[in-house]
Design an enzyme around this catalytic site. Structure first.
Site, short mmCIF file in Angstrom:
data_model
loop_
_atom_site.label_atom_id
_atom_site.label_comp_id
_atom_site.label_asym_id
_atom_site.label_seq_id
_atom_site.Cartn_x
_atom_site.Cartn_y
_atom_site.Cartn_z
N LYS A 97 0.84 -1.21 0.04
CA LYS A 97 0.02 0.20 0.03
C LYS A 97 0.72 1.24 0.02
CE LYS A 97 -3.82 1.90 2.69
NZ LYS A 97 -4.72 1.82 4.12
N SER A 172 -9.51 1.84 2.99
CA SER A 172 -8.72 2.34 2.12
C SER A 172 -7.55 1.73 1.38
CB SER A 172 -7.99 3.51 2.80
OG SER A 172 -7.15 2.90 3.92
N SER A 196 -9.63 -0.79 6.80
CA SER A 196 -9.14 -0.56 5.57
C SER A 196 -8.42 -1.93 5.04
CB SER A 196 -7.99 0.54 5.47
OG SER A 196 -8.80 1.45 5.59
N1 GLN Z 1 -12.56 4.04 6.34
C1 GLN Z 1 -11.93 4.13 7.60
C2 GLN Z 1 -11.60 5.50 7.70
O1 GLN Z 1 -11.81 6.21 6.76
C3 GLN Z 1 -10.84 3.34 7.97
C4 GLN Z 1 -9.83 3.66 7.28
C5 GLN Z 1 -8.48 2.68 7.81
O2 GLN Z 1 -8.46 1.88 8.27
N2 GLN Z 1 -7.32 3.29 7.38
O3 GLN Z 1 -11.10 6.17 8.67
#
Ligand code: GLN
Length: 498
Positions: A97, A172, A196
């Site tokens: 990532k 994400s 994410s």
């Molecule tokens: N969707 C969640 C957020 O936007 C989780 C993001 C993540 O785990 N990096 O914070």
């Protein structure tokens, strides 16, 4: 000494099937024997991944592909294998990532603000994989700084789900999920702050593991919300997750929050022994946002556990409604602090049009950060401001503590909590981009384990009526990864083809 390999076997027989011109990768667990016999080489595997990356370019999973470097690494690892036995990760192709540092390579958090930035060191997790001869194939698209649930908040455009390119990959770590889904690499290292890794795994039909907070060093991971951030693993099966976890977990002098506990050999502990006690939370199954087909599939999975002799019981979890608000107050607060360092002076992008320093800061941050990142910095700054600190930040901390305690009480009595990973299956690109609150709802079931810092995994649980993958989540007590992986290995087989 290994025999010289004569033909590219993956092209003629070892590939199970072809989907959309993608050559399906053999599971990593089957590769080692083939490598040992010389039936396949790392060069073959890299070529196969690169082929799939080219075929799937429209999915936008990768931001940068290190093709030549991967081929060179494969050549030298193949050479080594002719002289001595393969290392544990020989043949494993890994994607990163775009939040994980890889020495001498760019890293951008999928944001304009880090344009031109090159990592001076590798994240500990990355360095440990490479040291065991895994090959890094590239950096993957994601929501900027990990902020998002659909991978639509990237400065490089959305990632598309390989099963239906009009739908999101989840976020994400969307690029990391699609790269594994479309056989562009065996595993991806993603990050999971509030879901994410698990949520895109669910949307793409994969296994996604978020370990206990502190199980894996965060050194070299670009911070979003430091008290939540964990490196996570996306793979086609539980075994590959276990292989990677046992390599990258454990003490690290560069991260003061990492646990000193010894790391079990997870791959040797993948069989589930005896019967387990499982809790499910009725509040998660009656929530208005839950897609009926996911409810049905989750209930069916719980029934299968019962039929197989496990104890499955309903347990009260009254705090579900407070989990998302507490999460979004806290992560935004931490993000506003962590992202203060991106000011145009020290890293990446700088807008140098202004004459005064303050002007440079403002223009750099306005143009460098995406809209969602700016929204979070603003709300985070608000909840930390002197007048609102007690009402928002401190209150959210208290709620976090209550949720953690309630989960700990449940997990003291039960081996696992089982619940859906997401309220819906993969939605259409653009469906929620104008409605951040609906988008946040995608994290309803994943933030619970993140608030408590306990490990959680998403495994595939069939599909909905449109053929879109459904995820099933299991949560375990802190540092219970060995048993969680064994249970998931068993559970994934139990619910398969249901
Ligand atoms: N969707 C969640 C957020 O936007 C989780 C993001 C993540 O785990 N990096 O914070």
């Amino acid at each position: 000494m290994l025999p010289k390999r004569s033909k590219k076997i993956w092209k003629i027989g070892l590939v199970k099937k072809r989907i959309n011109n993608l050559n399906e990768l053999l599971p990593f667990s089957q590769l080692q024997a083939l490598l040992q016999r010389g039936d396949i080489t790392c060069q073959d595997i890299v070529e196969q991944c690169l082929h799939n990356i080219t075929q799937g370019a429209h999915l936008n999973a990768f931001l940068r592909v290190y093709a030549e470097e991967a081929k060179q690494n494969a050549t030298s690892i193949d050479q080594k294998c002719r002289e001595s036995s393969p290392l544990p990760l020989t043949g494993l192709i890994v994607g990163l990532k775009d939040l994980l540092c890889y020495q001498d390579h760019p890293v951008q958090a999928a944001s304009k603000i880090l344009e031109g930035f090159i990592s001076q060191f590798s994240a500990t997790a990355v360095q440990r994989l490479v040291a065991k001869d895994a090959i890094v194939i590239g950096h993957q698209n994601c929501d900027q700084f990990g902020m998002g649930s659909s991978n639509e908040n990237s400065a490089f455009g959305p990632v598309r789900n390989a099963l239906d390119a009009t739908r999101v990959a989840g976020g994400s770590s969307g690029g990391s999920a699609v790269a594994v889904q479309a056989h562009m690499c065996h595993v991806s290292l993603g990050t999971d702050t509030g879901g994410s890794v698990r949520q895109p795994a669910a949307f793409c039909g994969l296994v996604g593991l978020k370990p206990t907070y502190g199980r894996i060093s965060r050194h070299g991971l670009i911070a979003y919300a430091s008290s939540f951030d964990t490196i996570g693993i996306l793979a086609q099966d539980v075994q590959a997750c276990a292989t990677v976890l046992e390599t990258i977990a454990g003490p690290d002098a560069f991260d003061g929050t990492v646990s000193q506990r010894p790391v079990p050999t997870y791959t040797k502990l993948l069989s589930l022994h005896g019967k387990v006690k499982v809790a499910y939370l009725p509040t998660t199954l009656t929530h208005a946002a839950l897609q009926p087909s996911i409810r049905k599939k989750t209930q069916a999975a719980l029934d299968k556990l019962r039929q197989d002799g496990h104890q499955v019981e309903a347990v009260d979890f009254s705090l579900l409604a407070y989990a998302l608000p507490a999460y979004y107050v806290l992560v935004n607060a931490e993000a506003s602090s962590n992202l203060a360092r991106f000011d145009g002076v020290r890293y990446g992008y700088r807008n140098a049009e202004g004459t005064a320093v303050a002007d440079m800061y403002r223009k750099t941050r306005t143009q460098g950060f995406g809209q969602e990142v700016q929204r979070r910095i603003l709300t985070g700054t608000f909840v930390l401001s002197a007048d609102y600190y007690d009402a928002w930040y401190i209150k959210a901390q208290k709620v976090r503590r209550l949720i953690k305690e309630q989960l700990e009480v449940i997990l003291a009595d039960y081996d696992f909590i089982v619940l859906p990973t997401t309220p819906t299956t993969a939605f259409k690109i653009g469906e929620y981009t104008q409605d951040p609150l609906s988008m946040y709802l995608a994290d309803l079931y994943t933030v619970i384990a993140s608030l408590a810092g306990v490990p959680a995994i998403s495994i595939p649980n069939g599909t909905d009526s449109q053929g879109l993958p459904i995820g099933l989540q299991a949560i375990a007590p802190a540092f219970g990864e060995a048993k969680l992986l064994a249970f998931s290995n068993y559970f994934a087989a139990l619910v398969k083809d249901a």
